[in-house]
Design an enzyme around this catalytic site. Sequence first.
Site, PDB file in Angstrom:
ATOM      1  N   HIS A  44      -5.490  70.286 -23.448  1.00  0.00           N
ATOM      2  CA  HIS A  44      -6.305  71.480 -23.712  1.00  0.00           C
ATOM      3  C   HIS A  44      -7.766  71.207 -23.330  1.00  0.00           C
ATOM      4  O   HIS A  44      -8.434  72.060 -22.752  1.00  0.00           O
ATOM      5  CB  HIS A  44      -6.254  71.843 -25.201  1.00  0.00           C
ATOM      6  CG  HIS A  44      -4.905  72.245 -25.697  1.00  0.00           C
ATOM      7  ND1 HIS A  44      -4.192  71.484 -26.580  1.00  0.00           N
ATOM      8  CD2 HIS A  44      -4.152  73.345 -25.447  1.00  0.00           C
ATOM      9  CE1 HIS A  44      -3.041  72.087 -26.857  1.00  0.00           C
ATOM     10  NE2 HIS A  44      -2.990  73.217 -26.184  1.00  0.00           N
ATOM     11  N   GLN A  68       7.040  84.151 -29.687  1.00  0.00           N
ATOM     12  CA  GLN A  68       7.596  83.327 -28.617  1.00  0.00           C
ATOM     13  C   GLN A  68       8.530  82.224 -29.121  1.00  0.00           C
ATOM     14  O   GLN A  68       8.996  81.401 -28.355  1.00  0.00           O
ATOM     15  CB  GLN A  68       6.489  82.760 -27.744  1.00  0.00           C
ATOM     16  CG  GLN A  68       5.586  81.722 -28.395  1.00  0.00           C
ATOM     17  CD  GLN A  68       4.382  81.407 -27.520  1.00  0.00           C
ATOM     18  OE1 GLN A  68       3.438  82.189 -27.435  1.00  0.00           O
ATOM     19  NE2 GLN A  68       4.413  80.260 -26.847  1.00  0.00           N
ATOM     20  N   GLY A 154      -2.281  75.081 -18.129  1.00  0.00           N
ATOM     21  CA  GLY A 154      -1.858  73.774 -17.631  1.00  0.00           C
ATOM     22  C   GLY A 154      -0.537  73.866 -16.883  1.00  0.00           C
ATOM     23  O   GLY A 154       0.313  74.702 -17.193  1.00  0.00           O
ATOM     24  N   ASP A 157       3.392  73.635 -18.434  1.00  0.00           N
ATOM     25  CA  ASP A 157       4.206  74.834 -18.644  1.00  0.00           C
ATOM     26  C   ASP A 157       4.204  75.635 -17.348  1.00  0.00           C
ATOM     27  O   ASP A 157       3.649  76.737 -17.279  1.00  0.00           O
ATOM     28  CB  ASP A 157       3.609  75.654 -19.794  1.00  0.00           C
ATOM     29  CG  ASP A 157       3.605  74.865 -21.089  1.00  0.00           C
ATOM     30  OD1 ASP A 157       4.685  74.517 -21.574  1.00  0.00           O
ATOM     31  OD2 ASP A 157       2.506  74.566 -21.589  1.00  0.00           O
ATOM     32  N   SER A 192       1.465  67.120 -25.169  1.00  0.00           N
ATOM     33  CA  SER A 192       1.982  68.352 -25.746  1.00  0.00           C
ATOM     34  C   SER A 192       1.749  68.278 -27.248  1.00  0.00           C
ATOM     35  O   SER A 192       1.824  67.193 -27.842  1.00  0.00           O
ATOM     36  CB  SER A 192       3.493  68.447 -25.464  1.00  0.00           C
ATOM     37  OG  SER A 192       4.102  69.334 -26.369  1.00  0.00           O
ATOM     38  N   ARG A 194       3.698  69.182 -29.373  1.00  0.00           N
ATOM     39  CA  ARG A 194       4.969  68.770 -29.986  1.00  0.00           C
ATOM     40  C   ARG A 194       5.136  67.248 -30.031  1.00  0.00           C
ATOM     41  O   ARG A 194       5.970  66.754 -30.785  1.00  0.00           O
ATOM     42  CB  ARG A 194       6.136  69.369 -29.209  1.00  0.00           C
ATOM     43  CG  ARG A 194       6.289  70.864 -29.411  1.00  0.00           C
ATOM     44  CD  ARG A 194       7.427  71.373 -28.548  1.00  0.00           C
ATOM     45  NE  ARG A 194       7.478  72.822 -28.522  1.00  0.00           N
ATOM     46  CZ  ARG A 194       8.192  73.559 -29.357  1.00  0.00           C
ATOM     47  NH1 ARG A 194       8.933  72.976 -30.274  1.00  0.00           N
ATOM     48  NH2 ARG A 194       8.190  74.874 -29.259  1.00  0.00           N
TER      49      ARG A 194
HETATM   50  O1  PAF Z   1       0.963  77.617 -23.819  1.00  0.00           O
HETATM   51  C1  PAF Z   1       0.753  78.002 -24.978  1.00  0.00           C
HETATM   52  O2  PAF Z   1       0.187  77.283 -25.804  1.00  0.00           O
HETATM   53  C2  PAF Z   1       1.200  79.392 -25.394  1.00  0.00           C
HETATM   54  O3  PAF Z   1       2.385  79.745 -24.784  1.00  0.00           O
HETATM   55  C3  PAF Z   1       0.128  80.478 -25.165  1.00  0.00           C
HETATM   56  C4  PAF Z   1      -0.162  80.647 -23.688  1.00  0.00           C
HETATM   57  C5  PAF Z   1      -1.145  80.098 -25.908  1.00  0.00           C
HETATM   58  C6  PAF Z   1       0.623  81.817 -25.710  1.00  0.00           C
HETATM   59  O4  PAF Z   1       0.875  81.759 -27.055  1.00  0.00           O
END
Ligand code: PAF
Length: 293
Positions: A44, A68, A154, A157, A192, A194
């Site tokens: 990020h 999502q 990024g 994804d 990530s 996660r």
């Molecule tokens: O990549 C992410 O963290 C999420 O999919 C996003 C783009 C912030 C949408 O919630």
Amino acid sequence: MGIYIVQTVIARNFKSLSHTLKNIDLKKNKIGLVPTMGCLHDGHLELIKKSKKLNYFTIVTIFINPLQFNNKADLKSYPSKEKTDIILLKKNKVNLIFIPNIAEVYPKNYSTYLYESSFSKILCGKHRKNHFSGVTTIVLKLFLLIKPNFVFFGEKDFQQLVIISKIVKDLNLDLKIIKVPTVRDEYGLALSSRNNLLSKKNLLLARKLYQSLKKVEEYKTKDVKHIINKLKTSLKKLGITNIEYLEIRESINLKTPRYIDEKKETRVFVAVNINKVRLIDNYVIKKISPRKV
Ligand code: PAF
């Protein structure tokens, strides 16, 4: 004349977001947006640094978007560390942090969703029902609320990037998507949020994922099916047995070729579960051995 905001502003609702946005002199400032779900890492930060370097008024959003997540347990276990995120964002001189609350983003009886109907059906989309509809819905909402000039995503994804670029094109949105290469740890593991959920032992296993992907170039074949079989076998041997998908696709249109065409950028896309932690990655195949198939 707009005010020059030196300190990081935190907006927690639409009203305070709109108030801050109104005070930006848009003739002098371009807006750079970095949408996130928080639990920030160096991946990020790379997006943020890029926006800051370009001198954009940099806005970071933190919102764990329930739409999502196709699985309640996954949403519940998604890591969050708002306090540390805010400290980090202030340290990096982010101009505005937007942390909306769920009731305002999706009020009672909310019923409007965006759906990209081509790229969303494959890879992650095939395995996570409505995932990309959730992503595109929140992203479009953020675009409409913030009206950024540039938005940073990024390449980890990569499918998300392709889909968001497609909605920008299809809906003639007046903004530019900037893609930023994946940031990896010293062993190649894609950063990530996660990764925070991995135990020490599973972190070591996760790091083997990238090491295996890199080996495709040693396979001496351009036959995609063959490469996939070899890769799957190699992952399983290493102990990565829960492979959700492993596919080879061209970056430009996400089509699966039969043979690797080195004139086109081609990637291996993978999603695995390591003790219930779902990790995705992709790797650009640079050069397959010169032996022709
Ligand atoms: O990549 C992410 O963290 C999420 O999919 C996003 C783009 C912030 C949408 O919630």
